[in-house]
Design an enzyme around this catalytic site. Structure first.
Site, PDB file in Angstrom:
ATOM      1  N   LYS A  76       0.815  -1.212   0.000  1.00  0.00           N
ATOM      2  CA  LYS A  76       0.000   0.000   0.000  1.00  0.00           C
ATOM      3  C   LYS A  76       0.857   1.275   0.000  1.00  0.00           C
ATOM      4  O   LYS A  76       0.646   2.176  -0.823  1.00  0.00           O
ATOM      5  CB  LYS A  76      -0.880  -0.080   1.253  1.00  0.00           C
ATOM      6  CG  LYS A  76      -1.467   1.148   1.755  1.00  0.00           C
ATOM      7  CD  LYS A  76      -2.375   0.805   2.923  1.00  0.00           C
ATOM      8  CE  LYS A  76      -1.595   0.583   4.220  1.00  0.00           C
ATOM      9  NZ  LYS A  76      -1.195   1.854   4.837  1.00  0.00           N
TER      10      LYS A  76
ATOM     11  N   ASP B 276      -3.820   8.201   2.703  1.00  0.00           N
ATOM     12  CA  ASP B 276      -3.450   6.874   3.196  1.00  0.00           C
ATOM     13  C   ASP B 276      -4.494   6.425   4.225  1.00  0.00           C
ATOM     14  O   ASP B 276      -5.130   7.265   4.860  1.00  0.00           O
ATOM     15  CB  ASP B 276      -2.076   6.987   3.854  1.00  0.00           C
ATOM     16  CG  ASP B 276      -1.474   5.641   4.170  1.00  0.00           C
ATOM     17  OD1 ASP B 276      -1.960   4.633   3.634  1.00  0.00           O
ATOM     18  OD2 ASP B 276      -0.498   5.601   4.953  1.00  0.00           O
ATOM     19  N   GLU B 277      -4.669   5.128   4.409  1.00  0.00           N
ATOM     20  CA  GLU B 277      -5.598   4.602   5.429  1.00  0.00           C
ATOM     21  C   GLU B 277      -6.973   5.273   5.326  1.00  0.00           C
ATOM     22  O   GLU B 277      -7.540   5.708   6.334  1.00  0.00           O
ATOM     23  CB  GLU B 277      -5.036   4.838   6.845  1.00  0.00           C
ATOM     24  CG  GLU B 277      -3.659   4.279   7.092  1.00  0.00           C
ATOM     25  CD  GLU B 277      -3.649   2.785   7.397  1.00  0.00           C
ATOM     26  OE1 GLU B 277      -4.675   2.103   7.142  1.00  0.00           O
ATOM     27  OE2 GLU B 277      -2.606   2.295   7.860  1.00  0.00           O
TER      28      GLU B 277
END
Length: 718
Positions: free
Chosen positions: A35, A220-221
Site C-alpha cells: 500500500k 493513506d488509510e
DNA sequence: TACTATTTAATTTTT
DNA sequence: TTAAATAGTA
C-alpha cells in the site's frame, strides 16, 4: 527520466494504480500488498514522469510516523528533497493552515493546542465551576460527546433544538467549553480539523487558492477517515482535483473514534468516474496465514471484497494452544520464543499481541523470569508524562499568561503554598469579572488579600515574569533549561523516592535535549518556542525503542496495525476478552472485533500461534472462558492444536524472586558493596533479569532493603 | 498542605 | 488485581 526505479519493482495492479490517468482512484489494498509503495510510487510517478509540480501535491496520513516514512521514501525515489510538497497528518496539515490563516480562522496568533489530557482538565474544571455533579456529568463522557460532535462537524448551535434534558445539558457543556477555549486561545485536536474545514468552507477565495494549488490529493488509510476529514478532502478536491485514496475496509478498527468505513463506498458515489483497483497479492505472509485470514474475514457483511494470495509457500499450519491458565499460556509463549531464539531467530522478530493492555502483565512476568528482554508498546509517551507536561505548562505561560489550564496546572507545582482554597478564590474572581486566573491573581494581590497565599501568588507571578523577560533572547534549549530548573521542577521531582525521581529528572533533561535538537517546520514561520509547543502537542513523542536492543515486542492488536513480524502470538483468544464482551452485543461492533483479529493474523509472516487460557484471573476473580468464536471461524485444515501439557498439569510454585539462574549484571556480585545517590551505602543481596531489565536487591545501611533497576539506579561499585 | 486509607471501576487511542 | 481518584487525618 528513467522510469525503472518508479515502476520496475511493481506488479501489474500496483503499476496500474501508480500510472492511472488523471482521474479519481480508489485503491483497495489488502494487508501486506504494498500500500505505502503504491502511494509513494504514485507521487514519484506524477512528479518524476508526468512532470506534475511537487507544489501541487498534498499527501495525508494519520500518523506522524507514516507521514515521515512517506516523505522519506518519495525523496529517495526522486533523489531530491521535495519541500514544496505537503505531506503530513490530517492534524498537522490543519494546524499549518490555521497558523497561516489565523485571522480568517478567528484565532489568536499564538493559539495553543490542547491534547486529550489537557482537554479533560478543562472540562473537569468547567464542570466544577458550574457546580455540577461529576458522577452525573462524567468528564470523560462530556469529552466524548464534544469530540464526537466535532468529528461530525457539528457546533453547539446545530445541536440545540432537543427536548431531552440530559442531552440539552451536554450541548450546553459543549457550548461552555467551546467559549472557554475560544476565550483562552485553545484548540483541541478535533477543533483543528473542524476549524480547518470551516476556514475553507467560509472563505471562497482561500478555498479556490488551495484548490488551484493542490490538484493532487493523496490519502493513506482512507478507511479511517471521519466525517469532518472526508468533508475537508471533498472540499479541497472540488470538481477538478484528482483524489487518489488508498485503504482497506477489512482493516478498519477505529469506528469507535469516529472512523467511517462507509467512506469507501461513499467515495465511489461522490466520484462516479472512480477507478477501483484491488491489490490482493500479498508479500508478507505464508499461504496458510492468508487462508486463515481470508476465511475469517469472509464472515463479515458488506465488504468491498478481496482475497489475498501469495506466490510463496503454504508454510506451517496455524497453531492453537490452550493454556491451563494465563500463566501457563504465558509460559508457553515464552518457551516458543526461546526455541525461536535458540534456532537463530531474533527476539525482535517476535510479537505477542493482545486485546487490552492489562494482559501484558503476565507476559512481562514470564519474560522477566526467563531473563528475556522485551518491550511494551503503548502507554505514556514522552510528551504526555506529568513532569514534561508541567514544564510545557510553564513554557505556555511564558507565551500567554491567560492560559488558565496551564496556570492551574503549575501554580502550585512544585508546591508553594497555593492550595485549593486560594485557587478557588481566584476562580471565583475570574468568573465574576470575566477574566483570566492570572489577571485575577494580580487584582487580588492589589486589593490586598491577606497572608501567605498572597505572598506565594506574588512570588509565582514574579517567577513567570522573570523567566519570560530574562530568557526571551536566549536559544530555545537554554530557555527550556532555565525554566525547568528555576521553576523548581527538577528539584521537586528529584525528591521523589528512588528510581522514579531519577527517571523524571532525566526526562526533564531529555526535554532540554529535545529542544536543542528541535528543527521547526519552516513553513510555519512561528517563534521557536511556539513551534516547539505545537510540536509537543501534535507529536506526543516517538514510542519507538532503541532499534539496537533485541527485544520481544508486546503490544495491543490496535498498535500492531501496519507492522509485521515473522513470529506472532495472538494471546487471550477467549470469548469475552477477544471479542471483548462489550463488543459482543451489537453486530457492527462484533464485525470490528473480527477485523481486529484479521489485522492480528495478517501481521504474521512465517508462524502464527493463537493461544487462550481455560481459566483466567480477571479483576482478581477467577473466570472460565470459552475459546474465542474467531478460532472456530478459521479453516480447520490449516489449524493444528498443540498440547505439550504432559508435564505442566498444574503450575508449580516458583519463588518469584528466588535465586535466579541469570548471570550477575556487569560489575555486580552477591555481597558487593555499592553506593546509591539517595540511599547511601549497601550490600547486594540478590538480582534478577539482565540487560536493561536487570534488577538488584540491595540492603542499604540507612534505608533498608530495596529493589532497584540497574539502568536507573546509577550505583557506584565500592 | 501532604500523606495515607478507602473506594471504585475495569477496550481499543493514529492526533 | 490494580490503578486512580477521593476522602480523611496529621
Amino acid at each position: 527520466m528513467d522510469v525503472t526505479p518508479v515502476l520496475g519493482s511493481l506488479n501489474d495492479s500496483q503499476r496500474e494504480a501508480v500510472t492511472s490517468p488523471a482521474a479519481p482512484v480508489l485503491v483497495l489494498a489488502g494487508a501486506g500488498s504494498g500500500k505505502t509503495r503504491v502511494l509513494t510510487h504514485r507521487i514519484a510517478w506524477l512528479v518524476g514522469v508526468e512532470d506534475v509540480s511537487s507544489h501541487s501535491i498534498l499527501a495525508v496520513t494519520f500518523t506522524n510516523k507514516a507521514a515521515a516514512e512517506m516523505r522519506g521514501r518519495i525523496e529517495s525515489l526522486l533523489e531530491t528533497p521535495a519541500a514544496s510538497m505537503w505531506v503530513g497528518t490530517f492534524h498537522g496539515l490543519a494546524h499549518r493552515l490555521l497558523r497561516r490563516h489565523w485571522q480568517e480562522a478567528g484565532l489568536p496568533q499564538n493559539f495553543q493546542i490542547l491534547d486529550a489530557d489537557d482537554q479533560l482538565r478543562v472540562i473537569r474544571r468547567l464542570i466544577r465551576e458550574m457546580e455540577l455533579d461529576e458522577s452525573r456529568w462524567v468528564p470523560k463522557d462530556v469529552r466524548g460527546f464534544i469530540n464526537r460532535n466535532k468529528d461530525e462537524g457539528l457546533r453547539p448551535a446545530e445541536l440545540a433544538a432537543e427536548d431531552d434534558p440530559t442531552r440539552r445539558q451536554m450541548v450546553h457543556l459543549y457550548d461552555v467549553y467551546q467559549r472557554n477555549c475560544d476565550k483562552a486561545g485553545l484548540v483541541d485536536f478535533a477543533e483543528l480539523l473542524l476549524r480547518a474545514f470551516e476556514l475553507w468552507r467560509d472563505n471562497e477565495e482561500l478555498l479556490s487558492h488551495y484548490r488551484r494549488r493542490f490538484r493532487n490529493v493523496l490519502v493513506d488509510e482512507f478507511q479511517d477517515t471521519n466525517v469532518i476529514q472526508y468533508r475537508w478532502l471533498r472540499l479541497l478536491a472540488g470538481t477538478d482535483g484528482i483524489p487518489f485514496v488508498v485503504g482497506d475496509d477489512d482493516q478498519s478498527i477505529y469506528r469507535w473514534r469516529g472512523a467511517k468505513i462507509e467512506h469507501l463506498h461513499r467515495f465511489q458515489k461522490d466520484y462516479p468516474e472512480t477507478r477501483l483497483i484491488r491489490l490482493e497479492q500479498n508479500y508478507r505472509s505464508t499461504g496458510s496465514i492468508l487462508g486463515a485470514a481470508n476465511k475469517l474475514i469472509a464472515n463479515n457483511t458488506s465488504r468491498l471484497g478481496k482475497n489475498l494470495w501469495t506466490e510463496g509457500e503454504d508454510g506451517e499450519p496455524i497453531r492453537i494452544y490452550s493454556g491451563f491458565n494465563e500463566r501457563d499460556e504465558a509460559q508457553f509463549v515464552v518457551g516458543k520464543i526461546k526455541d525461536w531464539s535458540e534456532q537463530g531467530g531474533a527476539r525482535q522478530e517476535t510479537a505477542i499481541l493482545y486485546r487490552s493492555n492489562a494482559q501484558s502483565r503476565v507476559f512481562e512476568e514470564a519474560l522477566i523470569n526467563a531473563a528475556m528482554p522485551y518491550r511494551v508498546y503503548g502507554g505514556l509517551r514522552f510528551f504526555e508524562r506529568a513532569e514534561i507536561k508541567d514544564a510545557l505548562a510553564y513554557l505556555r505561560l511564558l507565551i500567554n499568561r491567560d492560559d488558565d489550564t496551564s496556570f492551574e496546572r503549575v501554580v502550585n507545582q512544585p508546591t508553594r503554598g497555593i492550595g485549593a482554597r486560594t485557587v478557588e478564590m481566584l476562580r471565583e474572581y475570574a468568573q465574576a469579572n470575566a477574566t483570566s486566573l492570572w489577571k485575577s491573581a494580580g487584582a487580588l494581590i492589589e486589593q490586598g488579600i491577606r497572608g501567605r497565599a498572597s505572598r506565594s501568588l506574588f512570588e509565582f507571578m514574579r517567577l513567570i515574569e522573570e523567566l519570560d523577560h530574562q530568557t526571551r533572547d536566549l536559544e530555545l534549549h537554554e530557555r527550556v533549561d532555565i525554566v525547568v530548573n528555576r521553576s523548581g521542577l527538577v528539584a521537586h521531582y528529584g525528591k521523589d523516592p528512588g528510581e522514579k525521581g531519577q527517571a523524571r529528572v532525566e526526562n526533564l533533561e531529555e526535554l532540554v535535549s529535545a529542544a536543542r535538537g528541535f528543527m521547526p517546520d519552516e513553513q510555519l514561520e512561528m517563534p521557536p518556542l511556539d513551534a516547539f509547543l505545537a510540536h509537543a502537542a501534535l507529536e506526543s513523542g516517538d514510542d519507538q525503542g532503541d532499534p539496537w536492543d533485541d527485544c520481544v515486542q508486546l503490544m495491543t492488536l490496535h498498535s500492531a496495525k501496519g507492522l509485521e513480524f515473522p513470529l506472532v502470538f495472538l494471546s487471550g483468544m477467549e470469548d469475552g476478552l477477544f471479542p471483548h464482551r462489550l463488543s459482543t452485543g451489537d453486530s457492527k461492533a462484533l464485525e470490528e472485533e473480527r477485523r481486529l483479529c484479521y489485522v492480528g493474523i495478517t501481521r504474521a509472516m512465517k508462524q502464527l500461534y493463537l493461544t487462550y487460557a481455560e481459566q483466567r484471573r480477571l479483576h482478581g476473580m477467577d473466570t472460565f472462558g470459552l475459546p474465542s468464536r474467531f478460532i472456530s471461524e478459521l479453516p480447520q485444515e490449516l489449524v493444528e492444536e498443540v498440547r505439550p501439557r504432559v508435564q505442566v498439569s498444574r503450575p508449580v510454585y516458583r519463588p518469584k524472586r528466588g535465586i535466579q539462574q541469570s548471570e550477575a549484571p556487569a560489575g555486580m556480585r552477591l555481597g558487593q558493596r555499592v553506593r546509591h545517590g539517595k540511599f547511601g551505602e549497601g550490600v547486594v543481596l540478590n538480582y534478577e533479569g539482565d540487560g536493561s531489565h536487570a534488577r538488584l536487591q540491595v540492603n542499604f545501611e540507612q534505608s533498608g532493603t530495596k529493589w532497584l533497576v540497574m539502568a536507573y539506579a546509577n550505583l557506584e561499585v565500592l
